[in-house]
Design an enzyme around this catalytic site. Structure first.
Site: not given
Lengths: 567, 775
Positions: B346, B410-413, B408, B320
């Site tokens: 994911i 984006d911090g949503w999974d 992580c 990243n």
């Protein structure tokens, strides 16, 4: 040899013990003729009492002048580590434990020294005699079956009990001839008669040899259980290849030509060393809790234990299906008719016979199909999965049976009177015990050792109400049907209650069972209380009506409370 | 002899290789406890159903009125009807069930009149539709569902098959979010008002529960119009010491503006904070962001350092950096300890689940096939890594009393998974039904887990679909297995939740973030799942749950041996593979039974005491009472009903407690179920205790309930499958399906006069006798 000669160090202070789920304990080690004891002499700390007979393997980890660690691996899968700082004492303790745990002389074993601290209400040694077990069958089917004492001096078959159930129409001479035709004299005997009238029999392999010999008496014996025009199945627990190669060693299988009424099927189940190796791999994998998931799953798979369970259940289901669905009789045998054979016949009965799912029924089943059938427990259970000296004679077949019962139990948790902890208890006692039940390889040997007089039976201990209580299944709701387990791979799971009990704390699960028990008890009590109150109310009601306090029932009214209470 | 033909043998004695297929077959025809009905989602998902539908369709079929097709099926208009369709069952290929396939606006329904089978598939649950190669009997259409149901229909005419195929593809994934089921779902037999459930939870009170705002933490309104970060909630809790400049700067330096904010505050002042990855690239730094983390650290005064947990594998984080993102450099940020924890992304998870499903769908697998497939899917490894990371965070917070910042990409999974699990390890509240829902509201819904994209609610990039929430539910299930008494809810609760995250029947999980849901005005236009679940609470209770047995800190055992394959989820519709005697349901029935008896005993005791008193008085006074009015009962009942109404209002106003949730159902039923009640009761006021009345009271409570075993179908001939709950009528003790036990009424034999489930005949009987008693 006296114990005193073997015990090089009877007592040793300052031994540090590491054991599952407990903090290391610093205590005094005592070694007696039968036990290894580690005690801190403190109230709060538990003591270790380990039967030497439970020790499967001893591993020495010497750390130079600091003494070393003794890793004691038990047949109940537990691993205990003793740290001893004195190098000389360390070696002596190690030798002592090794010697005592490999004592071979049966009469030196603990059951002969154990004196029960409880009153024996019912003698387990006489509780499950064939005469009583089969009495109902022999009286209700008197024209078809009889109890034969032909083996009363164990001359016809050394490993059979003195009393066996055979077809009425077959005389003793025929039986003797058939016994001569079967390996070890294990002629076909009745194992179970199903409600449909079909019967389950077991035997050892016929000694046809390379030239496919026949024995008309043997044919007559097994044909006699079939009705006119009926046919049956012979389930061979070996592969066809194995059965074929057995011929060269004098064994073999029933030749179709001579047994036209029987259809032979091979349903292979792994035996002996294959099984023990499988168990060893499984237990090793279970004990390694730091492995990755992938490694664990691959070791679980390669141990093949779950496959053995699937094969066994499959075979037992097939036998049960033949008996229940087809109404056809079945004869099961492998080569000696000891391991896979007993596994299948006993499991089929758990599936078919509701009695076998009760405490007493399972005890009777173990007694009939394993102990009296001559399963050589002391030989098979001499070594277990940790031992390096494993041979063909050692096998965890009985454990496989218990595991399979456990799998069925998991699918039908309300159809069994006992909880799975009962199975674990049987597993433990079958490997080492203060009771004499699992000593002796067969009835002849047990009689010779005078076990009934000199030792206590496990059943005498178990069948006391206060002990039995702890094994009872609170969800039990008697189920008279045949229970068909699923043998799909996803339906079978590792018996974690047994195999993981020393690495994963089982307390939450045990607590859950306590809660379930109390919920069920409470419900039962409420039910009783409600009935009692209803009766009381009915009495008061009558009194009140007589006293004119209560308006009596109107015409055409619903039944009175009295009637309801009675109903 | 006929029985001995080759065919017979083949039937009875399978080849050894087919070991698995055959026993399952044979169990089916002899032990039909769970017959072939693989799904009847209409039964238990709250889809409007009526018990007579099956009968209606059946009678219509029998009457041979096929030329005039019904316009409605279950009140759903039928778009297409195909006859002579065969539904293939993996285990019973020789005997497929033949029936009619109905395509409605919301469901695909297969009805097999002979096999008494009804299979309902909600279009929204369809994950994929596939046309398989043409066979001699027709065109096979394979449908895979997000609920892990997989069926194949063989449709005689290719044209019909194609039409169904095309329609389903359109219906399964609408293009516009406004076309989702929840916006059309109106009629409901549940009779819950639309707002019910939408106001059960609000973020501010959840933080208040954690004693926030406090000296260290305060509410910022910078995001009240979603300007700071549009995927975050409006209300954000940040360190009090962080200035607006710091917050704005930190937000600019984080991917998607997702700055570090408070997720959970432990009672020892250590916190779990969540954010997205920093835009650090190879060397960029941001003073405000560094200050921000320092502010977080200082909220916990006793601590000299804190953890920054990057849940990704190191290699992913490194990669990243090339795109200007990355991770915190320990040299720039003071007093942080940085950790990579290696949960995969994911895409890995999506293909892992696909492999797992493949394994479950293997035709007659051997034990090795199955275990091998399980291993190579990696699913259990991923579950373990999520649990491990969450436990790492929980341990840091509890044992080391150290705050943790989690991100992580984006911090949503992954962040959402581990923050919510971490909180659940630390706080027993989150293990209750209400707390668990609050946890999902907070960490999943408010902080913008992209439910619509991850579940593929609407047509979009298939690469955005991933079983992130499924994994979370799986992790919870693992914990329920390890700790049977620790969670207030049961497996059915988890499955229902999982179903409805996908079903789009309720608005709760629609959209990708809080802003989406507000823009869509979901709380006005759709029903809330929480409202529906509150109405079914008694089905979700874990009878073993005890607050006493629940430890403050849940210490999971994450040994690989303890991570298990969840058969109940992934093989849910394989009716043959489940335990035949479901312990949980039997226990629930036991608890209900005990509760009924307790209530009855209270009434009996009261009657006995009353009669005793009267008899004693009678003897003392030598006086005859011609008849005696019953004391006070009526007022009590009225009071109780008022209470319930009040309770319901109260629930709507200020959220709800678990106890209330359960009562909600009861109050609700007694309000609506018996409109004639009040007249009956008031007429009773003038009534007298009579033998008739006592008889009626005793007759209304069954002392023994029928055993649930071996009951294959309800009286309405709906077959029971493994997961359909069987209900007892509290009056007669017989067993019914959910459709037939929709009536609730107080029983004369209960003192409390709460409404309890009864079957229809019993309901009529009670109401009938009620009207007789009225003068």
């Amino acid at each position: 040899m006296e114990f005193a000669e073997l015990i090089l160090v009877p007592k040793l202070d300052g031994v540090i013990m590491h054991w599952p789920f407990q903090k290391p304990v610093d205590g005094t080690l005592c070694i007696t003729g039968h036990h290894l004891i580690l005690s801190t002499r403190k109230e709060s700390v538990e003591e270790l009492w380990l039967l030497h007979h439970n020790v499967d393997a001893v591993e020495r980890r010497i750390s130079g002048m600091q003494g070393g660690s003794l890793i004691i691996k038990c047949k109940d899968f537990r691993i205990i580590q003793l740290d001893i700082s004195n190098p000389d004492k360390f070696l002596k303790v190690a030798t002592t434990v090794e010697n005592l745990s490999s004592l071979d002389e049966p009469t030196k074993l603990y059951p002969f020294f154990y004196r029960p601290m409880f009153p024996i209400l019912e003698d387990g040694w006489t509780a499950f005699r064939p005469e009583t077990e089969y009495s109902q069958l022999v009286t209700s089917q008197a024209d078809e079956w009889r109890i034969s004492y032909i083996n009363k001096d164990f001359s016809v078959c050394a490993t059979y009990p003195s009393a066996v159930v055979v077809p009425k129409s077959v005389d003793d001479d025929t039986i003797i001839a058939a016994a001569n035709f079967r390996e070890g004299g294990r002629f076909p005997v009745l194992s179970y008669r199903h409600d449909t009238g079909s019967v389950l029999m077991r035997s050892s392999q016929p000694m046809t040899g390379p030239s496919s010999k026949r024995c008309k008496e043997d044919e007559r014996l097994i044909n006699s259980v079939l009705g006119p025009g009926k046919r049956g199945y012979i389930i061979d627990t070996r592969t066809q290849t194995l059965a074929q190669t057995a011929k060269s060693r004098g064994g073999g299988f029933e030749v179709e030509m001579y047994y036209p009424q029987w259809r032979r099927i091979n349903k292979p189940i792994d035996r002996h060393q294959g099984l023990l190796d499988s168990l060893a791999k499984l237990v090793e994998a279970c004990n390694d809790t730091t492995a990755s998931t992938d490694k664990w799953l691959s070791r679980l798979e390669s141990s093949n234990w779950m496959s053995h369970i699937k094969d066994t259940l499959n075979c037992a289901c097939l036998v049960a299906q033949c008996l229940d669905q087809e109404g056809a009789s079945v004869l099961v045998h492998g080569s000696e008719g000891l391991d896979a054979t007993l596994l299948v016949t006993s499991l089929a009965q758990v599936i078919l016979n509701p009695d076998c799912r009760t405490v007493r029924g399972l005890e009777a089943l173990v007694e009939r199909e394993w102990l009296q059938a001559g399963y050589p427990f002391p030989i098979r259970h001499r070594k277990s999965c940790y031992s390096t000296g494993r041979t063909k004679a050692h096998a965890p077949t009985f454990l496989l049976f218990l595991d399979c019962v456990g799998q069925i139990h998991q699918q039908f948790p309300c159809s069994f009177e006992f909880r799975t902890s009962f199975l674990i208890m049987l597993f433990e006692h079958s490997y080492c015990s203060q009771f004499g039940t699992f000593l002796g390889t067969c009835e002849a040997e047990r009689a010779g050792m005078k076990l009934a007089e000199q030792t206590v039976s496990l059943w005498s201990y178990l069948n006391r109400p206060d002990i039995l209580q702890s094994f009872l299944n609170p969800m039990y709701d008697p189920n008279n049907r045949v229970i068909w387990p699923s043998v799909a791979p996803m339906s079978l799971s590792l018996w974690s209650e047994l195999f993981l009990r020393w690495v994963v704390d089982q307390t939450p699960q045990q607590k859950a069972w306590e809660t379930i028990t109390s919920l069920r008890e409470k419900d039962k009590e409420l039910r009783l209380k409600a009935t009692r109150l209803r009766r009381q109310l009915a009495d008061l009601e009558k009194e009140a009506v007589e006293a004119g306090i209560l308006v009596p029932a109107s015409a055409g009214a619903p039944p009175t409370s009295e009637a309801v209470a009675d109903a | 002899m006929n029985r001995w033909t080759a065919d017979f043998w083949r039937q009875v004695l399978p080849h050894d290789t087919q070991t698995f297929i055959v026993p399952v077959n044979m169990y089916r025809y002899q032990d039909l406890i769970s017959p072939d009905t693989s799904i009847s989602s209409g039964n238990d998902t709250g889809i409007p159903t009526s018990p007579s539908v099956y009968g209606r369709v059946r009678s219509w079929l029998l009457q041979g009125q096929c030329s005039a097709p019904p316009e409605l099926y279950h009140g759903l208009s039928i778009h297409k009807k195909v006859e002579n369709v065969r539904m293939l069952d993996r285990y019973n290929a020789r005997k497929p069930s033949i029936g009619t396939l109905y395509l409605t606006a919301t469901h695909l329904i297969f009805v097999d009149p002979d096999g008494k089978k009804e299979t309902w598939i909600l279009h929204m649950h369809i994950a994929s539709v596939e046309k398989l190669p043409l066979t001699t009997t027709g065109s096979p259409l394979q449908i895979r569902c997000k609920t892990f149901l997989s069926v194949t229909f063989v449709i005689p005419k290719e044209r019909d098959c194609h039409e169904v195929f095309v329609t389903l593809q359109q219906l399964a994934q609408p293009v516009h979010i406004e076309d989702l089921y929840c916006f059309h779902y109106t009629s409901s037999t549940e009779d819950i008002p639309k707002p019910a459930g939408w106001n059960f939870f609000d973020l501010q009170s959840e933080y208040q529960r954690m004693r926030v705002p406090s000296d260290q933490w305060s509410l910022t309104l910078l995001n009240k119009d979603y300007e700071l970060c549009d995927t975050y909630p409006r209300y954000l809790y940040v360190p009090s010491s962080a200035s607006t400049t710091v917050l704005l700067g930190s937000s600019r330096f984080r991917s998607k503006g997702r700055l570090p904010v408070l997720s959970y505050l432990h009672r020892n002042k250590a916190a779990i904070c969540r954010c997205s990855q920093p835009l650090s690239g190879f060397s960029a730094r941001c003073l405000e962001d560094e200050q921000m983390l320092n502010c977080v650290l200082r909220t916990n005064p006793d601590n000299s350092f804190m953890y920054v947990v990057d849940t990704r594998p190191r290699i992913n984080a490194m990669a990243n950096r090339a795109t200007g993102k990355g991770y915190e450099n320990e040299n720039f940020y003071e007093n942080i300890k940085f950790h990579f924890l290696g949960i995969e992304n994911i895409h890995v998870m999506r293909s892992s689940l696909a492999k797992l499903i493949e394994t479950c769908e293997l035709k007659s697998p051997s034990m090795s096939n199955f275990l091998g497939g399980l291993e190579s899917s990696g699913w259990l490894r991923h579950i373990k890594s999520i649990l491990e990371t969450s436990w790492f965070i929980a341990q840091a917070v509890d044992e080391k009393e150290t705050s943790v910042v989690v991100h992580c990409s984006d911090g949503w999974d992954r962040t959402t998974q581990v923050c919510s699990l971490g909180s659940l390890f630390l706080d027993p509240y989150y293990r209750t039904i209400q707390g668990f829902q609050a946890l999902i509201e907070k960490d999943w819904l408010a902080f913008g887990h992209k439910f619509s994209e991850r579940c593929g609610h609407v047509a979009g990039d298939p690469k955005e679909v991933s079983p992130v929430f499924t994994q979370f539910i799986d992790c919870i299930w693992q914990l329920t297995q390890q700790f049977p008494a620790t969670f207030q809810f049961n497996e059915r609760f988890l499955l229902t939740l999982h179903d409805h995250v996908q079903s789009c029947q309720f608005g709760t999980f629609i959209g990708n973030c809080e802003k989406d849901r507000i823009d869509l005005r979901l709380n006005e236009r759709t029903f809330s799942l929480w409202g529906y679940m509150a109405n079914h609470m008694n089905e979700y209770i874990n009878p073993l749950y005890s607050t006493l047995a629940t430890p403050d800190i849940l210490m999971p055992n994450i040994a690989p041996q303890n991570i298990k394959f969840w058969r109940g989820m992934y093989c849910r519709f394989e009716s043959g593979v489940h335990p035949r005697e479901p312990l949980g349901d039997l226990l629930l029935a036991t608890c209900d039974h005990s509760s009924s008896l307790e209530d009855h005993i209270r009434l009996l005791t009261k009657r006995i005491n009353f009669l005793k008193q009267q008899l004693a008085d009678c003897k003392d006074n030598k006086r005859n009472f011609p008849a005696v009015p019953i004391d006070g009962t009526i007022d009590n009942i009225k009071g109780m009903m008022l209470d319930n109404k009040y309770l319901y209002e109260k629930c709507r106003e200020d959220g709800i407690t678990p106890g209330n949730l359960v009562q909600l159902k009861i109050s609700h039923a007694s309000n609506n179920g018996l409109p004639g009640d009040s007249t009956k009761l008031s007429s009773n006021a003038a009534d007298v205790l009579s033998v008739d009345q006592l008889a009626a009271e005793l007759g209304s409570v069954a002392l023994d309930w029928k055993t649930l075993r071996n009951i294959r179908e309800c009286v309405c001939s709906t077959p029971f499958d493994h997961f359909s709950r069987k209900y007892h009528c509290w009056k007669c003790g017989e067993v019914f399906c959910t459709r037939c036990i929709d009536k609730h009424t107080p029983l004369p034999g209960h003192l409390s006069q709460r409404a309890v489930p009864v079957c229809r005949p019993c309901f009529r009987e009670i109401r009938h006798s009620g009207s007789i008693e009225s003068p």
